[in-house]
Design an enzyme around this catalytic site. Sequence first.
Site, short mmCIF file in Angstrom:
data_model
loop_
_atom_site.label_atom_id
_atom_site.label_comp_id
_atom_site.label_asym_id
_atom_site.label_seq_id
_atom_site.Cartn_x
_atom_site.Cartn_y
_atom_site.Cartn_z
N PRO A 8 31.11 49.76 43.77
CA PRO A 8 32.13 50.36 44.70
C PRO A 8 33.40 49.35 45.03
O PRO A 8 32.88 47.93 45.04
CB PRO A 8 31.45 50.64 45.94
CG PRO A 8 30.00 50.87 45.59
CD PRO A 8 29.59 49.92 44.38
N ASN A 9 34.28 49.62 44.88
CA ASN A 9 35.71 49.22 45.28
C ASN A 9 36.13 48.12 44.45
O ASN A 9 37.23 47.48 44.47
CB ASN A 9 35.67 48.50 46.52
CG ASN A 9 35.24 49.39 47.70
OD1 ASN A 9 36.23 50.39 47.82
ND2 ASN A 9 34.35 49.37 48.84
N ARG A 16 42.89 44.17 46.19
CA ARG A 16 42.09 44.14 47.26
C ARG A 16 41.61 42.71 47.59
O ARG A 16 40.81 41.95 46.67
CB ARG A 16 40.70 44.92 46.78
CG ARG A 16 39.65 44.78 47.54
CD ARG A 16 38.31 45.18 47.00
NE ARG A 16 37.06 44.96 47.95
CZ ARG A 16 35.93 44.89 47.73
NH1 ARG A 16 35.29 44.57 46.39
NH2 ARG A 16 34.91 44.88 48.70
N TYR A 21 38.89 37.81 46.46
CA TYR A 21 38.42 38.18 44.97
C TYR A 21 39.28 37.59 43.79
O TYR A 21 39.18 37.99 42.58
CB TYR A 21 38.28 39.91 44.90
CG TYR A 21 37.22 40.20 46.12
CD1 TYR A 21 35.96 39.77 45.67
CD2 TYR A 21 37.58 41.00 47.09
CE1 TYR A 21 34.92 40.13 47.00
CE2 TYR A 21 36.59 41.20 48.01
CZ TYR A 21 35.23 40.95 47.90
OH TYR A 21 34.25 41.30 48.72
N ASN A 73 27.40 43.87 38.88
CA ASN A 73 27.74 43.49 40.19
C ASN A 73 27.93 44.85 41.16
O ASN A 73 28.82 45.64 41.09
CB ASN A 73 29.56 42.93 40.27
CG ASN A 73 30.09 42.54 41.51
OD1 ASN A 73 29.39 42.97 42.71
ND2 ASN A 73 31.14 41.80 41.58
N ALA A 76 29.29 46.09 47.70
CA ALA A 76 28.64 46.12 48.94
C ALA A 76 27.08 46.75 48.63
O ALA A 76 26.13 46.39 49.45
CB ALA A 76 29.49 47.11 49.73
N HIS A 79 23.89 44.85 49.69
CA HIS A 79 23.24 44.42 50.61
C HIS A 79 22.45 45.19 51.31
O HIS A 79 21.55 44.84 52.29
CB HIS A 79 24.43 43.83 51.75
CG HIS A 79 25.59 43.00 51.09
ND1 HIS A 79 25.17 41.64 50.41
CD2 HIS A 79 27.08 43.13 50.65
CE1 HIS A 79 26.10 41.22 49.93
NE2 HIS A 79 27.01 42.10 50.11
N GLU A 97 22.54 39.72 38.17
CA GLU A 97 23.45 40.07 39.27
C GLU A 97 24.56 39.17 39.34
O GLU A 97 24.36 37.87 39.36
CB GLU A 97 22.86 40.15 40.70
CG GLU A 97 23.80 40.55 41.91
CD GLU A 97 22.76 41.17 43.07
OE1 GLU A 97 21.76 41.67 42.81
OE2 GLU A 97 23.40 40.60 44.13
N HIS A 99 28.31 38.07 41.23
CA HIS A 99 29.40 38.04 42.48
C HIS A 99 30.72 37.45 42.27
O HIS A 99 30.33 36.05 41.83
CB HIS A 99 28.79 38.08 43.87
CG HIS A 99 27.86 39.03 44.08
ND1 HIS A 99 27.93 40.23 44.39
CD2 HIS A 99 26.40 38.66 44.17
CE1 HIS A 99 26.71 40.71 44.81
NE2 HIS A 99 25.76 39.96 44.32
N LEU A 100 31.89 38.07 42.44
CA LEU A 100 33.09 37.07 42.24
C LEU A 100 33.00 35.88 43.43
O LEU A 100 33.41 34.88 43.27
CB LEU A 100 34.29 37.89 42.50
CG LEU A 100 34.35 38.96 41.08
CD1 LEU A 100 35.34 40.30 41.70
CD2 LEU A 100 35.06 38.25 40.06
N ARG A 106 30.00 33.91 53.20
CA ARG A 106 31.03 34.58 53.80
C ARG A 106 30.09 35.04 55.30
O ARG A 106 29.31 34.57 55.95
CB ARG A 106 31.25 35.86 52.86
CG ARG A 106 31.95 35.13 51.89
CD ARG A 106 32.37 36.33 50.85
NE ARG A 106 33.30 37.24 51.49
CZ ARG A 106 33.39 38.50 50.80
NH1 ARG A 106 33.07 38.90 49.56
NH2 ARG A 106 34.25 39.44 51.58
N ARG A 110 26.38 39.69 54.51
CA ARG A 110 26.40 39.58 52.72
C ARG A 110 25.44 38.44 52.21
O ARG A 110 25.32 38.47 50.96
CB ARG A 110 28.11 39.12 52.44
CG ARG A 110 29.12 39.95 52.79
CD ARG A 110 30.39 39.59 52.14
NE ARG A 110 31.52 40.46 52.90
CZ ARG A 110 31.76 41.74 52.69
NH1 ARG A 110 31.33 42.43 51.54
NH2 ARG A 110 32.80 42.35 53.41
C1 DQA Z 1 30.98 41.31 45.84
C2 DQA Z 1 30.48 40.54 47.36
C3 DQA Z 1 30.10 42.00 48.16
O1 DQA Z 1 29.80 41.51 49.32
C4 DQA Z 1 31.38 42.97 48.27
O2 DQA Z 1 30.83 44.10 48.99
C5 DQA Z 1 31.90 42.91 47.25
C6 DQA Z 1 32.20 42.28 46.14
C7 DQA Z 1 31.62 40.27 45.08
O3 DQA Z 1 31.86 40.28 43.68
O4 DQA Z 1 31.96 39.04 45.47
O5 DQA Z 1 32.42 44.30 46.84
O6 DQA Z 1 30.08 41.98 44.94
#
Ligand code: DQA
Length: 146
Positions: A8-9, A16, A21, A73, A76, A79, A97, A99-100, A106, A110
């Site tokens: 998501p997102n 964003r 990011y 990835n 959210a 979590h 897994e 994460h950027l 943070r 998270r």
């Molecule tokens: C993320 C970290 C997550 O906490 C966040 O909700 C994201 C991006 C990252 O790639 O840093 O959407 O997965």
Amino acid sequence: MILVLNGPNLNLLGKREPEIYGKTTLDELEELCEGWGVELGLGVVCRQSNFEGQLVEWIQQARDEGFRGIVLNPGALTHYSIALLDAIRGQSLPVVEVHLSNIHAREEYRSRSVTAAGARGLVSGFGPMSYKMALVYLADLLEAQP
Ligand code: DQA
């Protein structure tokens, strides 16, 4: 062939919260992953969804689709998604897994990854390089287990 999944997102990458990011868009990130795949001798297929169920289905089907590993990835969902954790555990492909951002640097909420409990490992905080590191690991693993 490796499946790179973004949750998501992550379709909004580049626009964003770029201070967190970065400015790389999802298209650019996917191109980078495909390029690293070529360098490492891996086919790379990238997909993104804002829907938990879609990610669950892609993970469930990955082996039958011919993939040999997954870079994930979960955004959210990292979590709190026990559904994604169960999907990872319910299949036999190695999952890394990524994460950027550095999820440990943070907000408190998270710093817990529910999904990483099912993954081989977690790479967090290196921007697009997190994906490269995951691909390097999978290339090495698959070379050792042809
Ligand atoms: C993320 C970290 C997550 O906490 C966040 O909700 C994201 C991006 C990252 O790639 O840093 O959407 O997965």
